[in-house]
Design an enzyme around this catalytic site. Structure first.
Site, PDB file in Angstrom:
ATOM      1  N   PRO A  15       0.806  -1.224   0.000  1.00  0.00           N
ATOM      2  CG  PRO A  15      -0.117  -1.105   2.127  1.00  0.00           C
ATOM      3  CD  PRO A  15       0.621  -2.020   1.202  1.00  0.00           C
ATOM      4  CD  GLU A  16       3.637   2.905  -3.896  1.00  0.00           C
ATOM      5  OE1 GLU A  16       3.740   4.060  -4.350  1.00  0.00           O
ATOM      6  OE2 GLU A  16       4.098   1.912  -4.488  1.00  0.00           O
TER       7      GLU A  16
END
Ligand SMILES: [Zn+2]
Length: 298
Positions: A15-16
């Site tokens: 996840p960014e």
């Protein structure tokens, strides 16, 4: 088998900022202004020990905010639960959570949510608003509001490769390997270029590319929000069209040249060798005044 494949795919997607923001938008309508009724933890540590949730039960959540890759759960008593999703953390509605790797269950007035984290690199830190702010003070600007001035001030004089600089959260917050690669492609810049080689026009192009890349990713995540809130929806991260990341050997979407992959600072860098070139040395280089003074002293 299908389920296992889905889980692997989900694990592969670290996840960014767009993933964290999508999760925030999914959760906010369910938890904001709701009282936390019960909490259950797995007893296993994540990257750091999981805090005791007992003092939070019975409290109302005022706001679910985000800064960089951090989710910030602001409770009515001034406490803030800082959450980092690490490599593989994600929230699910209880009914759709995978059976394994459940490390936190939160039961709210109208929603039951499960946090799963197969690799346990996530973090949960219980603190107060002032300490949370201090902890986040070193983060660079949000990727949606970054401009060339901010990038030049933070990275203009750096010898580091552009890609390496983009992964540094002090330069711009919330960007990881996927969006660093995608932004360099959109800006038509070789991710291996030393930052100090870039002219103002390159930085402007890069800032625009970062904003546009993140915008597109958030739009792709938008469709996930509907399904998350809908009882029979599919949870997890969203699929999206990536131009270079994970596409080594495949034709560049712009010119057809095979995308290349290199290792840089321990990370995989993907780029089109034709569309993304290092700028010519004759380009007018910009350096922040302060850095220039520091360098002349050596
Ligand atoms: Zn190309």
């Amino acid at each position: 088998m299908e389920r296992l494949r889905a889980l692997r795919k989900w694990e592969a997607h670290v996840p960014e900022m767009p993933e964290v923001e999508t999760i925030r938008r999914m959760l906010a309508p369910l938890v904001e202004n709701a009282v936390l009724l019960r909490a259950r933890t797995s007893g296993k540590p994540l990257r750091t020990p999981v805090p005791d949730f007992t003092p939070l039960c019975g409290l109302r959540l005022q706001r679910l905010a985000r800064r960089g890759k951090w989710l910030l759960w602001h409770f009515a008593n001034g406490q803030v639960l800082m959450q980092h999703l690490g490599m593989s953390g994600a929230w699910f509605p209880l009914a759709h959570a995978p059976p394994q790797h459940r490390h936190l269950e939160l039961v709210w007035e109208d929603a039951a949510l499960v946090y799963c984290d197969p690799r346990r690199f996530g973090m949960l830190v219980l603190t107060d608003a002032r300490k949370a702010e201090a902890r986040l003070a070193t983060l660079g600007p949000e990727p949606l509001s970054v401009d060339e001035e901010a990038l030049i001030a933070r990275a203009g004089a750096s010898r580091r490769a552009l890609h390496t600089a983009l992964l540094d959260e002090r330069i711009v917050a919330g960007i990881g390997n996927i969006y660093a690669n995608e932004a360099c492609f959109r800006a038509r810049l070789d991710p291996r270029t030393p930052c100090r080689m870039l002219a103002r026009a390159h930085w402007r192009r890069l800032a625009q590319a970062i904003r546009a890349t993140i915008c597109d990713a958030l739009a792709a995540g938008g469709t996930t929000i509907q399904s998350f809130l809908h009882p029979d929806g599919k949870p997890g991260y969203f699929a999206q069209q990536l131009a270079v990341y994970g596409r080594a050997g495949k034709p560049c979407l712009r010119c057809g040249t095979p995308v290349q992959r290199w290792r840089l600072g321990g990370r995989s860098v993907f780029a089109c060798p034709r569309c993304q070139q290092a700028p010519a040395r004759t380009a007018s280089i910009v350096r922040p005044a302060k850095e220039e003074q520091g360098e002349s002293a050596h």
